[in-house]
Write a protein that holds these residues in place. Structure first.
Motif, PDB file in Angstrom:
ATOM      1  N   ASN A  78       0.500  -0.952   0.232  1.00 35.51           N
ATOM      2  CA  ASN A  78      -0.107   0.427  -0.068  1.00 35.51           C
ATOM      3  C   ASN A  78       0.453   1.411   0.453  1.00 35.51           C
ATOM      4  OD1 ASN A  78      -1.273   2.419   1.275  1.00 35.51           O
ATOM      5  ND2 ASN A  78      -3.149   0.930   1.264  1.00 35.51           N
ATOM      6  N   HIS A  79       0.769   1.930  -0.227  1.00 36.49           N
ATOM      7  CA  HIS A  79       1.266   3.592  -0.944  1.00 36.49           C
ATOM      8  C   HIS A  79       1.035   4.197   0.648  1.00 36.49           C
ATOM      9  CE1 HIS A  79       1.654   7.342  -3.286  1.00 36.49           C
ATOM     10  NE2 HIS A  79       3.105   7.269  -2.854  1.00 36.49           N
ATOM     11  N   GLY A  80       0.637   4.080   1.122  1.00 32.67           N
ATOM     12  CA  GLY A  80       0.576   4.819   2.989  1.00 32.67           C
ATOM     13  C   GLY A  80       1.659   3.729   3.847  1.00 32.67           C
ATOM     14  N   TRP A  81       2.063   2.705   2.938  1.00 40.36           N
ATOM     15  CA  TRP A  81       3.364   2.188   4.156  1.00 40.36           C
ATOM     16  C   TRP A  81       4.505   3.061   4.440  1.00 40.36           C
ATOM     17  CZ3 TRP A  81       3.240  -3.735   2.551  1.00 40.36           C
ATOM     18  CH2 TRP A  81       1.888  -4.400   2.965  1.00 40.36           C
ATOM     19  N   GLN A  82       4.637   3.961   3.291  1.00 40.43           N
ATOM     20  CA  GLN A  82       5.721   4.626   3.380  1.00 40.43           C
ATOM     21  C   GLN A  82       6.079   5.307   4.645  1.00 40.43           C
ATOM     22  OE1 GLN A  82       6.219   8.545   1.908  1.00 40.43           O
ATOM     23  NE2 GLN A  82       3.637   8.266   0.622  1.00 40.43           N
ATOM     24  N   PHE A  83       5.531   5.421   5.099  1.00 40.00           N
ATOM     25  CA  PHE A  83       5.428   6.144   6.331  1.00 40.00           C
ATOM     26  C   PHE A  83       4.727   5.145   7.856  1.00 40.00           C
ATOM     27  CE2 PHE A  83       2.226   9.347   3.636  1.00 40.00           C
ATOM     28  CZ  PHE A  83       3.796  10.112   3.864  1.00 40.00           C
ATOM     29  N   ALA A  84       5.043   3.480   7.542  1.00 39.09           N
ATOM     30  CA  ALA A  84       4.941   2.660   8.836  1.00 39.09           C
ATOM     31  C   ALA A  84       6.413   2.838   8.752  1.00 39.09           C
ATOM     32  CB  ALA A  84       4.627   1.477   7.663  1.00 39.09           C
ATOM     33  N   TRP A  85       6.442   1.790  10.115  1.00 41.65           N
ATOM     34  CA  TRP A  85       7.855   1.600  10.840  1.00 41.65           C
ATOM     35  C   TRP A  85       8.145   0.485  10.070  1.00 41.65           C
ATOM     36  CZ3 TRP A  85      10.879   4.490  13.743  1.00 41.65           C
ATOM     37  CH2 TRP A  85      10.327   4.565  14.462  1.00 41.65           C
ATOM     38  N   TYR A  86       9.415   0.145   9.354  1.00 42.91           N
ATOM     39  CA  TYR A  86       9.713  -0.522   8.090  1.00 42.91           C
ATOM     40  C   TYR A  86       9.709  -1.870   8.522  1.00 42.91           C
ATOM     41  CZ  TYR A  86      10.029   3.205   5.461  1.00 42.91           C
ATOM     42  OH  TYR A  86       9.698   4.197   5.190  1.00 42.91           O
ATOM     43  N   ASN A  87       9.436  -2.286  10.144  1.00 42.84           N
ATOM     44  CA  ASN A  87       9.451  -3.375  10.753  1.00 42.84           C
ATOM     45  C   ASN A  87       8.427  -4.024  11.151  1.00 42.84           C
ATOM     46  OD1 ASN A  87       9.714  -2.208  12.848  1.00 42.84           O
ATOM     47  ND2 ASN A  87      10.034  -3.369  14.543  1.00 42.84           N
ATOM     48  N   GLU A  88       7.461  -3.313  10.834  1.00 40.18           N
ATOM     49  CA  GLU A  88       6.165  -4.177  10.266  1.00 40.18           C
ATOM     50  C   GLU A  88       5.469  -4.531   9.107  1.00 40.18           C
ATOM     51  OE1 GLU A  88       4.067  -1.245  12.249  1.00 40.18           O
ATOM     52  OE2 GLU A  88       4.477  -1.064  14.183  1.00 40.18           O
ATOM     53  N   ILE A  89       6.370  -4.711   7.910  1.00 39.70           N
ATOM     54  CA  ILE A  89       6.415  -5.317   6.779  1.00 39.70           C
ATOM     55  C   ILE A  89       6.267  -6.603   6.712  1.00 39.70           C
ATOM     56  CG2 ILE A  89       6.556  -4.555   3.622  1.00 39.70           C
ATOM     57  CD1 ILE A  89       6.151  -1.289   5.021  1.00 39.70           C
ATOM     58  N   GLY A  90       5.978  -7.124   5.922  1.00 43.00           N
ATOM     59  CA  GLY A  90       6.446  -8.329   4.985  1.00 43.00           C
ATOM     60  C   GLY A  90       7.225  -8.383   4.173  1.00 43.00           C
ATOM     61  N   TRP A  91       8.535  -8.421   4.302  1.00 44.25           N
ATOM     62  CA  TRP A  91       9.370  -7.687   3.417  1.00 44.25           C
ATOM     63  C   TRP A  91       9.618  -8.957   2.584  1.00 44.25           C
ATOM     64  CZ3 TRP A  91      10.860  -3.384   2.534  1.00 44.25           C
ATOM     65  CH2 TRP A  91      10.156  -2.307   3.314  1.00 44.25           C
ATOM     66  N   GLU A  92      10.459 -10.456   2.833  1.00 40.78           N
ATOM     67  CA  GLU A  92      10.938 -11.422   1.724  1.00 40.78           C
ATOM     68  C   GLU A  92       9.747 -11.473   0.272  1.00 40.78           C
ATOM     69  OE1 GLU A  92      11.631 -16.458   1.837  1.00 40.78           O
ATOM     70  OE2 GLU A  92      10.620 -15.375   3.757  1.00 40.78           O
ATOM     71  N   ASP A  93       8.214 -11.405   0.617  1.00 42.57           N
ATOM     72  CA  ASP A  93       8.047 -11.532  -1.125  1.00 42.57           C
ATOM     73  C   ASP A  93       7.436 -10.745  -0.885  1.00 42.57           C
ATOM     74  OD1 ASP A  93       7.318 -14.375  -0.379  1.00 42.57           O
ATOM     75  OD2 ASP A  93       5.726 -14.021   0.625  1.00 42.57           O
ATOM     76  N   LEU A  94       7.790  -9.527  -0.610  1.00 46.49           N
ATOM     77  CA  LEU A  94       7.946  -7.252  -1.394  1.00 46.49           C
ATOM     78  C   LEU A  94       8.652  -7.436  -2.105  1.00 46.49           C
ATOM     79  CD1 LEU A  94       5.900  -5.758  -1.813  1.00 46.49           C
ATOM     80  CD2 LEU A  94       7.067  -4.585   0.854  1.00 46.49           C
ATOM     81  N   ARG A  95      10.251  -7.820  -1.602  1.00 46.85           N
ATOM     82  CA  ARG A  95      11.570  -7.883  -2.261  1.00 46.85           C
ATOM     83  C   ARG A  95      10.988  -8.875  -3.748  1.00 46.85           C
ATOM     84  NH1 ARG A  95      13.939  -7.505   3.095  1.00 46.85           N
ATOM     85  NH2 ARG A  95      15.484  -5.965   3.605  1.00 46.85           N
ATOM     86  N   PHE A  96      10.999 -10.019  -3.290  1.00 48.03           N
ATOM     87  CA  PHE A  96      10.608 -10.667  -4.653  1.00 48.03           C
ATOM     88  C   PHE A  96       9.978 -10.027  -5.639  1.00 48.03           C
ATOM     89  CE2 PHE A  96       8.808 -14.717  -6.948  1.00 48.03           C
ATOM     90  CZ  PHE A  96      10.022 -14.445  -7.512  1.00 48.03           C
ATOM     91  N   LEU A  97       8.899  -9.466  -5.706  1.00 52.76           N
ATOM     92  CA  LEU A  97       7.691  -9.000  -6.169  1.00 52.76           C
ATOM     93  C   LEU A  97       8.508  -7.798  -7.089  1.00 52.76           C
ATOM     94  CD1 LEU A  97       5.304  -8.877  -6.850  1.00 52.76           C
ATOM     95  CD2 LEU A  97       4.233  -7.448  -5.146  1.00 52.76           C
ATOM     96  N   VAL A  98       9.013  -6.873  -6.258  1.00 53.33           N
ATOM     97  CA  VAL A  98       9.745  -5.296  -6.443  1.00 53.33           C
ATOM     98  C   VAL A  98      10.944  -5.830  -7.631  1.00 53.33           C
ATOM     99  CG1 VAL A  98      11.164  -3.730  -5.753  1.00 53.33           C
ATOM    100  CG2 VAL A  98       9.687  -4.492  -3.940  1.00 53.33           C
ATOM    101  N   LYS A  99      11.547  -6.775  -7.406  1.00 47.77           N
ATOM    102  CA  LYS A  99      12.499  -7.398  -8.264  1.00 47.77           C
ATOM    103  C   LYS A  99      12.171  -8.052  -9.694  1.00 47.77           C
ATOM    104  CE  LYS A  99      16.617 -10.444  -8.859  1.00 47.77           C
ATOM    105  NZ  LYS A  99      17.062 -12.112  -8.042  1.00 47.77           N
ATOM    106  N   LEU A 100      10.729  -8.208  -9.953  1.00 45.91           N
ATOM    107  CA  LEU A 100      10.246  -8.253 -10.982  1.00 45.91           C
ATOM    108  C   LEU A 100       9.437  -7.265 -11.411  1.00 45.91           C
ATOM    109  CD1 LEU A 100       8.576 -11.993  -9.694  1.00 45.91           C
ATOM    110  CD2 LEU A 100      10.999 -11.969 -11.341  1.00 45.91           C
ATOM    111  N   THR A 101       9.497  -6.504 -10.692  1.00 49.12           N
ATOM    112  CA  THR A 101       7.820  -5.168 -11.087  1.00 49.12           C
ATOM    113  C   THR A 101       8.263  -3.714 -11.939  1.00 49.12           C
ATOM    114  OG1 THR A 101       6.797  -5.253  -9.010  1.00 49.12           O
ATOM    115  CG2 THR A 101       5.898  -7.059 -10.548  1.00 49.12           C
ATOM    116  N   CYS A 102       9.729  -3.986 -10.312  1.00 53.02           N
ATOM    117  CA  CYS A 102       9.787  -2.656 -10.491  1.00 53.02           C
ATOM    118  C   CYS A 102      11.502  -2.654 -10.496  1.00 53.02           C
ATOM    119  CB  CYS A 102       9.578  -1.927  -8.639  1.00 53.02           C
ATOM    120  SG  CYS A 102       7.534  -1.618  -9.045  1.00 53.02           S
TER     121      CYS A 102
END
Length: 256
Positions: A78-102
């Protein structure tokens, strides 16, 4: 193969804002349609960096080709996650998605490699997004950044820094605290002003250098960042949270 599902993304202003909107749209598409689009069209993004009358699609200058993620990859953003504490975000799958798409384009990666080898090397990197960002999130006090930088220096065993900031006042204060500090000369800074932002005449070249520096900073072992889109994307491009210190306005900072 015939492309059946093309998703067009048009929103976003700055580089990392465009990336966040694109990733947000991709995740929303999967939720709505049960699959990922065959193609993502960002030709109407990054318009902020084009001169008047320039109708080119410049998205390929920033990003590599989109690779459709497997349906088994279930991630959220979610675009609003920029304002989160980043240890509260699930990173593993998200990083793989970023690698494929961005993923950054080959040109951005080449620039990043030059910046990393010529400027950053083994320095601690510090990201401070100031000026007009104050309209979106409470600015992190300079004293908090300095204290976080001391924590990073203790871990790194040295006080050599590379700073990326748009705020000249912050850079001056930081250099006063840590004399062995450098920045990328191609990225200008301005005096602190919440009603202004940095935008030199050659907007496209500036944006590519800014993005390349951010990518190069993501490769560093030790990083101190402010909360927001720029900090979020530096974190997304890192291999993990360890070595990162996230500063968040008057809330202080977290050491990961």
């Amino acid at each position: 193969m015939t492309i059946k599902r093309v998703h067009k993304v048009a929103e976003g202003t700055g580089v990392t804002s465009c990336l966040s909107v694109r990733l947000d749209n991709i995740c929303a598409y999967r939720k709505d349609h049960g699959c990922y689009p065959d193609k993502v069209d960002s030709s109407r993004q990054f318009w902020w960096y084009k001169q008047d009358g320039d109708e080119r699609d410049v998205s390929g200058m920033f990003m590599s080709d989109y690779r459709k993620p497997p349906i088994s990859l279930i991630s959220d953003f979610n675009h609003g996650w920029q304002f989160a504490w980043y240890n509260e975000i699930g990173w593993e799958d998200l990083r793989f998605l970023v690698k494929l798409t961005c993923s950054p384009s080959p040109d951005v990666l080449e620039r990043a490699l030059v910046i990393s080898e010529s400027y950053i090397k083994d320095r601690i990197v510090v990201l401070y997004r100031g000026n007009d960002k104050a309209k979106e999130i409470e600015p992190t006090p300079y004293a908090v950044m300095v204290e976080a930088a001391k924590q990073a220096a203790d871990k790194a065993g040295h006080e050599r820094f590379y700073v990326q900031t748009d705020e000249l006042d912050f850079y001056a204060r930081f250099c006063n605290e840590f004399p062995d500090t450098i920045h990328l000369p191609t990225l200008p800074m301005i005096a602190r002003n919440p009603d202004r932002y940095v935008m030199p005449p050659n907007k496209l070249e500036f944006a590519l250098e800014f993005y390349a520096s951010l990518v190069a900073m993501s490769w560093s072992k030790h990083a101190v960042i402010t909360t927001g889109n720029t900090g979020l994307w530096l974190t997304l491009y890192r291999s993990g949270l360890p070595g990162l210190i996230q500063c968040y306005g008057n809330k202080g900072y977290k050491i990961y």
